[in-house]
Design a protein around this motif. Structure first.
Motif, mmCIF file in Angstrom:
data_model
loop_
_atom_site.group_PDB
_atom_site.id
_atom_site.type_symbol
_atom_site.label_atom_id
_atom_site.label_comp_id
_atom_site.label_asym_id
_atom_site.label_seq_id
_atom_site.Cartn_x
_atom_site.Cartn_y
_atom_site.Cartn_z
ATOM 1 N N UNK A 178 11.832 60.051 29.721
ATOM 2 C CA UNK A 178 12.957 59.220 29.260
ATOM 3 C C UNK A 178 13.579 59.680 27.955
ATOM 4 N N UNK A 179 12.790 60.354 27.088
ATOM 5 C CA UNK A 179 13.327 60.817 25.809
ATOM 6 C C UNK A 179 14.397 61.882 25.981
ATOM 7 N N UNK A 180 14.477 62.504 27.168
ATOM 8 C CA UNK A 180 15.459 63.556 27.422
ATOM 9 C C UNK A 180 16.705 63.025 28.116
ATOM 10 N N UNK A 181 16.732 61.722 28.401
ATOM 11 C CA UNK A 181 17.832 61.141 29.175
ATOM 12 C C UNK A 181 18.616 60.162 28.298
ATOM 13 N N UNK A 182 19.897 60.427 28.032
ATOM 14 C CA UNK A 182 20.702 59.498 27.221
ATOM 15 C C UNK A 182 20.766 58.118 27.853
ATOM 16 N N UNK A 183 20.665 57.099 27.018
ATOM 17 C CA UNK A 183 20.672 55.720 27.513
ATOM 18 C C UNK A 183 22.070 55.108 27.566
ATOM 19 N N UNK A 184 23.034 55.722 26.913
ATOM 20 C CA UNK A 184 24.376 55.164 26.873
ATOM 21 C C UNK A 184 25.421 56.248 27.025
ATOM 22 N N UNK A 185 26.611 56.017 26.512
ATOM 23 C CA UNK A 185 27.677 57.012 26.644
ATOM 24 C C UNK A 185 27.353 58.303 25.912
ATOM 25 N N UNK A 186 27.750 59.394 26.511
ATOM 26 C CA UNK A 186 27.520 60.735 25.966
ATOM 27 C C UNK A 186 28.866 61.409 25.756
#
Length: 282
Positions: A178-186
């Motif tokens: 999960x630390x490698x996956x953005x949680x919001x807008x990129x």
């Protein structure tokens, strides 16, 4: 196939060169046959398991440094070609496969060449990025961080959930931590579009790097979705080759290999195979 003055071996013309401390062997040729169509996948699988190549895959926690500024794709192209001029032609073929010769989207070629900064070119034993960090005099720390923040991010496929101009929302497809996956807008840099515009449900191959405002999709390529079902099998093949090469060097392979590590070093290969699948289905 024969050609004057000798025999041309039918190997993958886009394959990474053999490291200088690895000699060719029947075992390596057997593994390479998986993606050149010269081997029986079932027989090779049985051999790989018996050889102890089937290391356990784990997501791999990612700790990315945050850089006040991230290197641009143009700067990465310059870094790559300064270290290895052949990457200007080599990298688009490695990343885009057959599309490199067909696309009219110049940005796709630029992005592919920028991705070449993190791959090992033909006849060399280190990526331009590695040589850049070792050169003397050493570049200033702030300058190195602008590139390192990108280099440490996996070149991974993400599913586009929403795309609005230069902002994108994505979800994980590769099984990353999960630390490698953005949680919001990129923030999305101008992407390569080898097949044209993309949208929700399509793929974004990119290195998600951090600056002080959050995630930025660097070296981005839009590819029609969905992710091929064979993706997990491709990863397994690359793991076998990685473990085999470690054994050949006399090193003890780790009990686990992380998805972050595989895609950080070999994500461009996964991108090309995905593009080849899309291209062949059109």
């Amino acid at each position: 196939m024969t050609t004057w003055p000798g025999v041309l071996e039918p190997r993958d013309p886009f394959a990474a060169p053999l490291p200088k401390d690895i000699v060719e062997s029947p075992g390596r040729e057997r593994l390479e046959g998986l993606w050149t169509g010269r081997g029986d996948p079932n027989a090779i699988e049985q051999w790989a398991i018996a050889r102890g190549l089937d290391a356990r895959m784990v997501p791999g926690k990612l700790v990315l440094p945050s850089s006040p500024r991230l290197a641009t794709e143009a700067e990465l192209v310059r870094l790559a070609t300064d270290a290895d001029p052949s990457l200007g032609q080599f990298a688009p073929d490695v990343v885009l496969g057959p599309v490199a010769d067909e696309t009219e989207d110049r940005r796709s070629l630029v992005v592919a060449a920028a991705a070449g900064a993190f791959m090992v070119g033909d006849g060399v034993d280190a990526s331009p990025y590695r040589r850049y960090t070792r050169r003397q005099p050493m570049p200033p720390e702030a300058e190195r961080l602008e590139v390192r923040a990108i280099a440490l991010a996996p070149f991974a496929p993400y599913r586009i959930e929403r795309l609005e101009g230069d902002v994108v929302w994505v979800s994980d497809l590769a099984g990353l931590h999960p630390s490698a996956v953005p949680k919001g807008p990129v923030r999305l840099r101008p992407p390569g579009r080898p097949f044209g515009p993309g949208g929700a449900g399509d793929l974004l191959f990119a290195r998600m790097a951090l600056d002080q405002q959050g995630f930025v999709a660097t070296v981005p390529l839009l590819v029609p979705g969905p992710l091929p079902d064979a993706f997990s099998q491709w990863v397994r093949w690359l793991v076998w080759l990685d473990v085999f090469d470690r054994q050949e060097r006399g090193r003890t392979p780790p009990p686990t290999i992380t998805m972050v590590e595989v895609l950080r070093r070999q994500g461009h290969i996964m991108c090309r195979w995905t593009i080849e699948q899309v291209w062949s289905s059109q």
